[in-house]
Design a protein around this motif. Structure first.
Motif, PDB file in Angstrom:
ATOM      1  N   ARG A 287       0.871  -1.174   0.000  1.00 46.42           N
ATOM      2  CA  ARG A 287       0.000   0.000   0.000  1.00 46.42           C
ATOM      3  C   ARG A 287       0.905   1.221   0.000  1.00 46.42           C
ATOM      4  O   ARG A 287       1.745   1.394   0.884  1.00 46.42           O
ATOM      5  CB  ARG A 287      -0.919   0.046   1.218  1.00 46.42           C
ATOM      6  CG  ARG A 287      -1.789   1.323   1.239  1.00 46.42           C
ATOM      7  CD  ARG A 287      -2.591   1.471   2.525  1.00 46.42           C
ATOM      8  NE  ARG A 287      -3.666   0.492   2.581  1.00 46.42           N
ATOM      9  CZ  ARG A 287      -3.772  -0.456   3.512  1.00 46.42           C
ATOM     10  NH1 ARG A 287      -2.827  -0.552   4.455  1.00 46.42           N
ATOM     11  NH2 ARG A 287      -4.769  -1.298   3.505  1.00 46.42           N
ATOM     12  N   TYR A 288       0.760   2.057  -1.015  1.00 43.43           N
ATOM     13  CA  TYR A 288       1.565   3.272  -1.132  1.00 43.43           C
ATOM     14  C   TYR A 288       0.712   4.487  -0.798  1.00 43.43           C
ATOM     15  O   TYR A 288      -0.417   4.617  -1.287  1.00 43.43           O
ATOM     16  CB  TYR A 288       2.133   3.405  -2.553  1.00 43.43           C
ATOM     17  CG  TYR A 288       3.051   2.263  -2.928  1.00 43.43           C
ATOM     18  CD1 TYR A 288       4.339   2.186  -2.402  1.00 43.43           C
ATOM     19  CD2 TYR A 288       2.623   1.249  -3.790  1.00 43.43           C
ATOM     20  CE1 TYR A 288       5.182   1.135  -2.725  1.00 43.43           C
ATOM     21  CE2 TYR A 288       3.453   0.198  -4.114  1.00 43.43           C
ATOM     22  CZ  TYR A 288       4.735   0.143  -3.582  1.00 43.43           C
ATOM     23  OH  TYR A 288       5.568  -0.916  -3.902  1.00 43.43           O
ATOM     24  N   LEU A 289       1.255   5.366   0.045  1.00 46.40           N
ATOM     25  CA  LEU A 289       0.572   6.580   0.453  1.00 46.40           C
ATOM     26  C   LEU A 289       1.271   7.750  -0.217  1.00 46.40           C
ATOM     27  O   LEU A 289       2.363   8.154   0.182  1.00 46.40           O
ATOM     28  CB  LEU A 289       0.605   6.715   1.977  1.00 46.40           C
ATOM     29  CG  LEU A 289       0.118   5.473   2.745  1.00 46.40           C
ATOM     30  CD1 LEU A 289       0.326   5.654   4.233  1.00 46.40           C
ATOM     31  CD2 LEU A 289      -1.340   5.169   2.416  1.00 46.40           C
ATOM     32  N   LEU A 290       0.663   8.273  -1.249  1.00 44.72           N
ATOM     33  CA  LEU A 290       1.267   9.327  -2.058  1.00 44.72           C
ATOM     34  C   LEU A 290       0.905  10.694  -1.481  1.00 44.72           C
ATOM     35  O   LEU A 290      -0.283  11.045  -1.382  1.00 44.72           O
ATOM     36  CB  LEU A 290       0.774   9.226  -3.501  1.00 44.72           C
ATOM     37  CG  LEU A 290       1.438   8.192  -4.426  1.00 44.72           C
ATOM     38  CD1 LEU A 290       1.487   6.807  -3.811  1.00 44.72           C
ATOM     39  CD2 LEU A 290       0.727   8.150  -5.772  1.00 44.72           C
ATOM     40  N   VAL A 291       1.930  11.430  -1.079  1.00 46.27           N
ATOM     41  CA  VAL A 291       1.742  12.739  -0.456  1.00 46.27           C
ATOM     42  C   VAL A 291       2.553  13.776  -1.214  1.00 46.27           C
ATOM     43  O   VAL A 291       3.728  13.542  -1.526  1.00 46.27           O
ATOM     44  CB  VAL A 291       2.177  12.709   1.032  1.00 46.27           C
ATOM     45  CG1 VAL A 291       2.048  14.095   1.658  1.00 46.27           C
ATOM     46  CG2 VAL A 291       1.344  11.690   1.805  1.00 46.27           C
ATOM     47  N   ASP A 292       1.946  14.905  -1.500  1.00 53.17           N
ATOM     48  CA  ASP A 292       2.636  15.996  -2.189  1.00 53.17           C
ATOM     49  C   ASP A 292       3.879  16.382  -1.392  1.00 53.17           C
ATOM     50  O   ASP A 292       3.800  16.724  -0.211  1.00 53.17           O
ATOM     51  CB  ASP A 292       1.694  17.194  -2.315  1.00 53.17           C
ATOM     52  CG  ASP A 292       2.252  18.279  -3.235  1.00 53.17           C
ATOM     53  OD1 ASP A 292       3.471  18.540  -3.187  1.00 53.17           O
ATOM     54  OD2 ASP A 292       1.459  18.873  -3.987  1.00 53.17           O
ATOM     55  N   ARG A 293       5.043  16.338  -2.036  1.00 58.36           N
ATOM     56  CA  ARG A 293       6.309  16.579  -1.330  1.00 58.36           C
ATOM     57  C   ARG A 293       6.445  18.022  -0.865  1.00 58.36           C
ATOM     58  O   ARG A 293       7.316  18.326  -0.058  1.00 58.36           O
ATOM     59  CB  ARG A 293       7.500  16.179  -2.209  1.00 58.36           C
ATOM     60  CG  ARG A 293       7.685  16.970  -3.455  1.00 58.36           C
ATOM     61  CD  ARG A 293       9.069  16.726  -4.095  1.00 58.36           C
ATOM     62  NE  ARG A 293       9.312  15.338  -4.423  1.00 58.36           N
ATOM     63  CZ  ARG A 293      10.363  14.649  -3.954  1.00 58.36           C
ATOM     64  NH1 ARG A 293      11.233  15.230  -3.126  1.00 58.36           N
ATOM     65  NH2 ARG A 293      10.537  13.396  -4.303  1.00 58.36           N
ATOM     66  N   THR A 294       5.605  18.926  -1.369  1.00 57.80           N
ATOM     67  CA  THR A 294       5.693  20.325  -0.954  1.00 57.80           C
ATOM     68  C   THR A 294       4.830  20.622   0.270  1.00 57.80           C
ATOM     69  O   THR A 294       4.820  21.752   0.763  1.00 57.80           O
ATOM     70  CB  THR A 294       5.260  21.258  -2.100  1.00 57.80           C
ATOM     71  OG1 THR A 294       3.863  21.048  -2.393  1.00 57.80           O
ATOM     72  CG2 THR A 294       6.083  21.004  -3.351  1.00 57.80           C
ATOM     73  N   LYS A 295       4.103  19.604   0.745  1.00 58.74           N
ATOM     74  CA  LYS A 295       3.193  19.818   1.873  1.00 58.74           C
ATOM     75  C   LYS A 295       3.599  18.963   3.067  1.00 58.74           C
ATOM     76  O   LYS A 295       4.385  18.024   2.942  1.00 58.74           O
ATOM     77  CB  LYS A 295       1.758  19.496   1.448  1.00 58.74           C
ATOM     78  CG  LYS A 295       1.253  20.378   0.307  1.00 58.74           C
ATOM     79  CD  LYS A 295      -0.155  19.982  -0.118  1.00 58.74           C
ATOM     80  CE  LYS A 295      -0.640  20.865  -1.264  1.00 58.74           C
ATOM     81  NZ  LYS A 295      -1.996  20.483  -1.730  1.00 58.74           N
TER      82      LYS A 295
ATOM     83  N   GLN B  37      -1.410   2.372   7.675  1.00 60.26           N
ATOM     84  CA  GLN B  37      -0.111   1.757   7.458  1.00 60.26           C
ATOM     85  C   GLN B  37       0.159   1.613   5.968  1.00 60.26           C
ATOM     86  O   GLN B  37      -0.724   1.260   5.185  1.00 60.26           O
ATOM     87  CB  GLN B  37      -0.026   0.385   8.125  1.00 60.26           C
ATOM     88  CG  GLN B  37       1.334  -0.270   7.955  1.00 60.26           C
ATOM     89  CD  GLN B  37       1.665  -1.206   9.100  1.00 60.26           C
ATOM     90  OE1 GLN B  37       0.820  -1.491   9.924  1.00 60.26           O
ATOM     91  NE2 GLN B  37       2.891  -1.662   9.144  1.00 60.26           N
ATOM     92  N   GLY B  38       1.367   1.923   5.587  1.00 60.35           N
ATOM     93  CA  GLY B  38       1.751   1.816   4.192  1.00 60.35           C
ATOM     94  C   GLY B  38       3.100   2.474   3.972  1.00 60.35           C
ATOM     95  O   GLY B  38       3.718   2.976   4.910  1.00 60.35           O
ATOM     96  N   THR B  39       3.558   2.482   2.745  1.00 60.76           N
ATOM     97  CA  THR B  39       4.830   3.097   2.391  1.00 60.76           C
ATOM     98  C   THR B  39       4.572   4.525   1.920  1.00 60.76           C
ATOM     99  O   THR B  39       3.866   4.747   0.931  1.00 60.76           O
ATOM    100  CB  THR B  39       5.532   2.300   1.283  1.00 60.76           C
ATOM    101  OG1 THR B  39       5.794   0.973   1.754  1.00 60.76           O
ATOM    102  CG2 THR B  39       6.846   2.958   0.892  1.00 60.76           C
ATOM    103  N   LEU B  40       5.149   5.480   2.633  1.00 58.24           N
ATOM    104  CA  LEU B  40       4.973   6.883   2.295  1.00 58.24           C
ATOM    105  C   LEU B  40       5.843   7.240   1.088  1.00 58.24           C
ATOM    106  O   LEU B  40       7.043   6.968   1.073  1.00 58.24           O
ATOM    107  CB  LEU B  40       5.358   7.752   3.489  1.00 58.24           C
ATOM    108  CG  LEU B  40       5.058   9.249   3.394  1.00 58.24           C
ATOM    109  CD1 LEU B  40       3.564   9.491   3.270  1.00 58.24           C
ATOM    110  CD2 LEU B  40       5.620   9.959   4.620  1.00 58.24           C
ATOM    111  N   VAL B  41       5.223   7.847   0.069  1.00 61.69           N
ATOM    112  CA  VAL B  41       5.931   8.193  -1.159  1.00 61.69           C
ATOM    113  C   VAL B  41       5.724   9.671  -1.459  1.00 61.69           C
ATOM    114  O   VAL B  41       4.617  10.083  -1.814  1.00 61.69           O
ATOM    115  CB  VAL B  41       5.431   7.354  -2.344  1.00 61.69           C
ATOM    116  CG1 VAL B  41       6.235   7.697  -3.609  1.00 61.69           C
ATOM    117  CG2 VAL B  41       5.525   5.865  -2.045  1.00 61.69           C
ATOM    118  N   PRO B  42       6.762  10.501  -1.305  1.00 57.37           N
ATOM    119  CA  PRO B  42       6.641  11.914  -1.690  1.00 57.37           C
ATOM    120  C   PRO B  42       6.525  12.032  -3.212  1.00 57.37           C
ATOM    121  O   PRO B  42       7.320  11.440  -3.944  1.00 57.37           O
ATOM    122  CB  PRO B  42       7.952  12.534  -1.201  1.00 57.37           C
ATOM    123  CG  PRO B  42       8.540  11.534  -0.258  1.00 57.37           C
ATOM    124  CD  PRO B  42       8.089  10.203  -0.740  1.00 57.37           C
TER     125      PRO B  42
END
Length: 383
Positions: free
Chosen positions: A64-72, A80-85
């Motif tokens: 499970r990938y958690l895609l988060v805007d790297r500017t925020k 639970q998951g892998t955080l991906v900027p």
């Protein structure tokens, strides 16, 4: 030392998140996928969750990938998951197929390392390899981890394999994006994984437009083939050692043959992978098939004489006797780089083979009719 500190802090920032209390009031939208079965996408207010299903065990997730805007800021209470900027930057790509998709989205400059560069036929990647702006990290099964650290890799794009991990790369603390697209059984399902890349690089609209255009062309070619007067029989590949690996009845290639208006001899085999069979079994079922399709990677084109020299019993197949063998030299054309994202290209070749009357002016992109003796090859398709 600075690289060790870099990895340490990167690990803290992007490693697997700990389970937390999910915000139940988060708005979310399910991104419905038309074909892909190995992927699901949910959009929340502050992140996107992409789940990659285990292709060998439908009861569990692979990642499970958690895609988060790297500017925020990183949202609180993530599952639970892998955080991906995102968008991804400074990536390592293990396969030629995936690097070609990255290039298609205009992100070749984001790749700073690749594995097995000898298979990388994408011109922009080859040019950067020559200039030294992209690093060859060796074999995908054992990449050079020290170089990976030195170049500042922030993520890895790789293909998962059953009961296999990524060795020391797993200890770097950077996301390993597992692209299980090759396990899809439908051609357009594999293509639809480009939407995942679109999310990773924040190029959703471009990825969707590429998919929709490909889908439209593919379905048009499929409809053309459906109107053919007959459906010829076909089988594929050749033996390796004592074993002939035959695509099963629900495999990617079996679906291609169906869509191209042919009857696949081994439709009865269960599953979506390949089935190892003895030569005698293949011959018993396929000796009378009208067409035989082969892929290979050689410096010179394969011929009937060469095929006979390789294994004399091949000459007993009707397709051999009647010169109905068509072959693709993957060392001369970008077959593996293109067909996962452009299955319409390959489908059109197949329709030309099985129903040439439907495409009288078409020049095949990958496959050629096998010749009796060696001839000088005067074509090479590039991107």
């Amino acid at each position: 030392m600075r690289y060790l500190l870099y990895i340490f802090f990167l690990y803290l920032a992007v490693a697997c998140t700990q389970p937390g209390k999910q915000h139940t009031d988060d708005k979310y939208v399910v991104d419905s996928l038309s074909y892909a079965k190995g992927l699901s996408v949910n959009h929340f207010d502050n992140y996107t969750a992409v789940e990659v299903h285990d292709p060998w065990d439908s009861t569990r997730l692979l990642q499970r990938y958690l895609l988060v805007d790297r500017t925020k800021e990183i949202p609180q209470g993530l599952p639970q998951g892998t955080l991906v900027p995102v968008p991804l930057k400074n990536i390592v790509v293990y396969t030629s197929v995936h690097v070609s998709i990255v290039n298609m989205l205009g992100e070749a400059s984001s790749a700073i390392g690749v594995c097995e560069s000898r298979y990388m036929n994408t011109p922009s990647i080859q040019e950067r390899l020559k200039k030294g702006t992209i690093v060859d990290l060796g074999e995908a099964t054992s990449p050079n981890i020290e170089k990976m650290i030195d170049i500042g890799a922030e993520a890895i794009i790789a293909s998962p394999f059953q009961n296999s991990g990524y060795g020391p790369a797993e200890k770097l603390g950077i996301p390993i994006i597992e692209m299980g697209d090759y396990m899809e059984s439908l051609p357009l399902a594999r293509t639809e994984w480009i939407k995942f890349y679109g999310l990773l690089f924040q190029k959703e609209e471009l990825a969707d437009s590429i998919f929709r255009a490909t889908e439209q062309r593919y379905l048009a070619i499929k409809e053309l083939a459906a109107g053919a007067a007959k459906r010829p029989t076909v089988f594929s590949e050749r033996r390796y050692g004592a074993t002939w690996y035959i695509p099963a009845g629900e495999s990617y290639m079996a679906n291609f043959f169906r869509d191209a208006g042919a009857e696949y001899i081994f439709n009865y085999l269960p599953g979506a992978g390949s089935t190892p069979l003895a030569f005698e079994t293949v011959y018993d079922k396929a000796h009378a098939a009208e067409f035989w399709l082969i892929k290979y990677n050689l410096a010179q084109d394969m011929t009937y004489d060469g095929l006979r020299s390789e294994y004399t019993p091949y000459e007993n197949f009707d397709a051999f006797k009647n010169h109905k063998i068509y072959a693709c030299n993957t060392g001369e054309v970008p077959y593996y780089e293109e067909f996962p994202i452009h299955p319409d290209y390959l489908l059109k070749d197949f329709v030309w083979i099985f129903h040439p009357e439907l495409l009288p002016d078409y020049t095949p992109r990958y496959y050629r009719k096998m010749t009796q003796q060696k001839t000088r090859r005067n074509h090479r398709i590039l991107f």
